[in-house]
Design a protein around this motif. Structure first.
Motif, PDB file in Angstrom:
ATOM      1  N   LYS A 112       0.651  -0.056  -0.373  1.00 48.48           N
ATOM      2  CA  LYS A 112      -0.104   0.592   0.700  1.00 48.48           C
ATOM      3  C   LYS A 112      -1.520   0.800   0.157  1.00 48.48           C
ATOM      4  CE  LYS A 112       4.056   2.490   2.762  1.00 48.48           C
ATOM      5  NZ  LYS A 112       4.757   3.641   3.309  1.00 48.48           N
ATOM      6  N   LYS A 142      13.700 -11.796  -3.220  1.00 49.99           N
ATOM      7  CA  LYS A 142      13.014 -10.665  -2.591  1.00 49.99           C
ATOM      8  C   LYS A 142      13.924  -9.899  -1.622  1.00 49.99           C
ATOM      9  CE  LYS A 142       8.296 -12.449  -2.970  1.00 49.99           C
ATOM     10  NZ  LYS A 142       7.031 -12.704  -2.276  1.00 49.99           N
ATOM     11  N   GLU A 202      11.425  -4.616   0.375  1.00 55.72           N
ATOM     12  CA  GLU A 202      10.639  -3.600   1.074  1.00 55.72           C
ATOM     13  C   GLU A 202      11.138  -2.200   0.754  1.00 55.72           C
ATOM     14  OE1 GLU A 202       7.760  -3.596   2.681  1.00 55.72           O
ATOM     15  OE2 GLU A 202       7.705  -5.677   1.984  1.00 55.72           O
ATOM     16  N   GLU A 203      12.463  -2.067   0.659  1.00 54.84           N
ATOM     17  CA  GLU A 203      13.041  -0.770   0.273  1.00 54.84           C
ATOM     18  C   GLU A 203      12.591  -0.407  -1.136  1.00 54.84           C
ATOM     19  OE1 GLU A 203      17.416   1.294  -0.578  1.00 54.84           O
ATOM     20  OE2 GLU A 203      17.289  -0.808   0.001  1.00 54.84           O
ATOM     21  N   ARG A 237       9.776  -1.402  -2.698  1.00 56.93           N
ATOM     22  CA  ARG A 237       8.364  -1.011  -2.645  1.00 56.93           C
ATOM     23  C   ARG A 237       8.203   0.408  -2.107  1.00 56.93           C
ATOM     24  NH1 ARG A 237       4.115  -4.821  -2.297  1.00 56.93           N
ATOM     25  NH2 ARG A 237       3.272  -3.695  -0.502  1.00 56.93           N
ATOM     26  N   GLU A 238       8.975   0.737  -1.077  1.00 58.50           N
ATOM     27  CA  GLU A 238       8.864   2.050  -0.456  1.00 58.50           C
ATOM     28  C   GLU A 238       9.273   3.160  -1.425  1.00 58.50           C
ATOM     29  OE1 GLU A 238       7.735   4.755   2.230  1.00 58.50           O
ATOM     30  OE2 GLU A 238       7.535   2.581   2.543  1.00 58.50           O
ATOM     31  N   ASN A 258       2.935  -0.883   8.055  1.00 57.39           N
ATOM     32  CA  ASN A 258       2.261  -1.594   6.989  1.00 57.39           C
ATOM     33  C   ASN A 258       0.945  -2.168   7.478  1.00 57.39           C
ATOM     34  OD1 ASN A 258       4.356  -1.066   5.335  1.00 57.39           O
ATOM     35  ND2 ASN A 258       5.340  -3.073   5.543  1.00 57.39           N
ATOM     36  N   GLU A 279       0.002  -6.560   4.198  1.00 56.42           N
ATOM     37  CA  GLU A 279       1.362  -6.396   3.750  1.00 56.42           C
ATOM     38  C   GLU A 279       2.346  -7.127   4.662  1.00 56.42           C
ATOM     39  OE1 GLU A 279       1.316  -2.098   3.424  1.00 56.42           O
ATOM     40  OE2 GLU A 279       2.045  -2.351   1.376  1.00 56.42           O
ATOM     41  N   LYS A 280       2.029  -7.173   5.963  1.00 63.17           N
ATOM     42  CA  LYS A 280       2.898  -7.883   6.902  1.00 63.17           C
ATOM     43  C   LYS A 280       2.939  -9.358   6.565  1.00 63.17           C
ATOM     44  CE  LYS A 280       2.507  -4.699  10.788  1.00 63.17           C
ATOM     45  NZ  LYS A 280       1.932  -4.465  12.122  1.00 63.17           N
TER      46      LYS A 280
END
Length: 410
Positions: A244, A368, A372-373, A375-376, A403, A407-408
């Motif tokens: 972010k 990957k 996303e989890e 990274r969060e 995002n 990031e998208k």
């Protein structure tokens, strides 16, 4: 058509013992790892030897009969090297070499050799060289090492001084020189770490070959060397990462291993300082490895040894794409279910309960998966540390509802 490159592997046998403290199953696991270490160093294991003993033979580690059996085998099969799973005493190494008349190594010696092959930078080479000399010093008796004469000659050799005494003096001088060189570099690196500002520091730790460097590449979009061998990378890589709008420093450290030589722990002090000075540890685990829980225990012990076991830690279970539980046939009433039969969901339930839901993640760095989890959760942990350090800067890092466009695309 190009010819395929052939690698001449060194013919090797490996050996270990079963004791009250080390079961046959445990020895088999250690020898599996020793075989992988041997392959990494450029050897091919063609035979394993083991013996049940209350304690190692103080003269030859294994019993006389087993040594004779090994001697016969290596003569018949033109074996060049034998590697023992435990560290040999100088006397044991000398006696076994005299009997077998081949190269005799132990696990420590083998790991040091791999580190010497893998060291890329001047600093890593200096660290490895120091560890090798510290290992060599007590083993000089009875062997002429042909060390380069950095000292000696006219006016330098004392009356009646033997070759071995000269060698010891050369090695001790070299150790002192290397220690001073490392102290100088450590001071420089300490200043560099101090100059990184107030950014939160995150360190990847874990057993060797669990995918730390792959994860580093995915997170930071850098090109850290990755290979399916033990200790593929030795030098600590530090990258600035932004999740972010929150920047932090991420370091990839040297992999740990069971029975890690104490010489390496001492000489790789600065590398381990990246762990000591980190605010958050990402403990990466290869969940597809059948002994991953032992690996976790080994890493935790080393973290305890370097006084870093109390740091905030997120357990990152990697390689979920490769995880395959053992299966039991429905009509098999004899086989008892163990943790090796656990499904991935059962492991998740276990570890979520062990370390808390916020501190356990299950991912595949290669694919990957669940990234996303990951990274969060890393973002949340880093943000919490940043806010506690700079509460007045809280407004700089508000929670995002979605995002960014960049990031998208990722």
């Amino acid at each position: 058509m190009l010819e395929k490159e052939t690698i001449n592997f060194e013919k090797t046998v490996i050996a270990g013992i079963v004791t009250q403290n080390q079961s046959e199953e445990k020895l088999s696991e250690y020898l599996d790892e020793l075989e992988f270490l041997t392959y990494t160093a450029g050897g091919e294991v063609i035979k394993r030897f083991s013996q049940k003993m209350e304690r190692p033979n103080p003269k030859t580690f294994l019993g006389t009969g087993k040594i004779d059996e090994i001697h016969l085998y290596i003569k018949e099969n033109d074996v060049k090297t034998i590697i023992f799973d435990d560290e040999l005493s100088p006397a044991q190494q000398k006696n076994i070499t005299k009997i077998l008349d081949i190269k005799v190594l132990d696990r420590t010696n083998l790991i040091l050799d791999i580190f010497a092959q893998r060291a890329e930078t001047s600093y890593a080479r200096t660290q490895v060289e120091l560890a090798q000399y510290q290992y060599l010093l007590p083993r000089l008796t009875g062997m002429w090492t042909h060390l380069e004469r950095q000292r000696g000659g006219i006016g330098m050799r004392g009356p009646g001084e033997t070759e071995i005494e000269t060698d010891r003096r050369i090695v001790r001088d070299r150790i002192a020189l290397l220690k001073e060189k490392i102290r100088t570099i450590d001071r420089q690196m300490s200043i560099q770490r101090g100059n990184r500002g107030a950014l939160v520091r995150v360190a990847l730790v874990g057993y060797t070959n669990v995918g730390k460097s792959t994860l580093m590449n995915v997170i930071s979009k850098s090109e850290v060397f990755v290979e399916n061998k033990l200790f593929a990378t030795l030098d600590t890589t530090v990258r600035k990462v932004v999740i972010k709008n929150l920047p932090f420093l991420l370091s990839d450290t040297v992999g740990f291993i069971r029975k890690l030589p104490t010489q390496l722990v001492d000489s790789f002090k600065s590398t381990l300082d990246e762990v000591r000075e980190a605010d958050l540890l990402l403990h990466v685990v290869d969940i597809s490895h059948p002994e991953f829980e032992d690996h976790i225990a080994s890493v935790n012990q080393i973290l305890k040894d370097i006084k870093s076991d109390d740091k905030a830690t997120i357990m990152v279970f990697n390689k979920i794409d490769a995880y395959k539980p053992l299966t039991i046939d429905s009509d098999d009433l004899m086989t008892e279910k163990t943790t090796r039969h656990n499904t991935l969901e059962e492991w998740k339930a276990t570890w979520m309960g062990n370390v808390g839901e916020k501190n356990a993640l299950f991912i595949s760095a290669v694919n990957k998966e669940n990234f996303e989890e990951f990274r969060e959760k890393v973002y949340e942990a880093v943000r919490a540390i940043h806010i506690s350090r700079f509460p007045y800067n809280n407004f700089l890092y508000p929670d995002y509802k979605e995002n960014t466009a960049e990031e998208k695309e990722e």
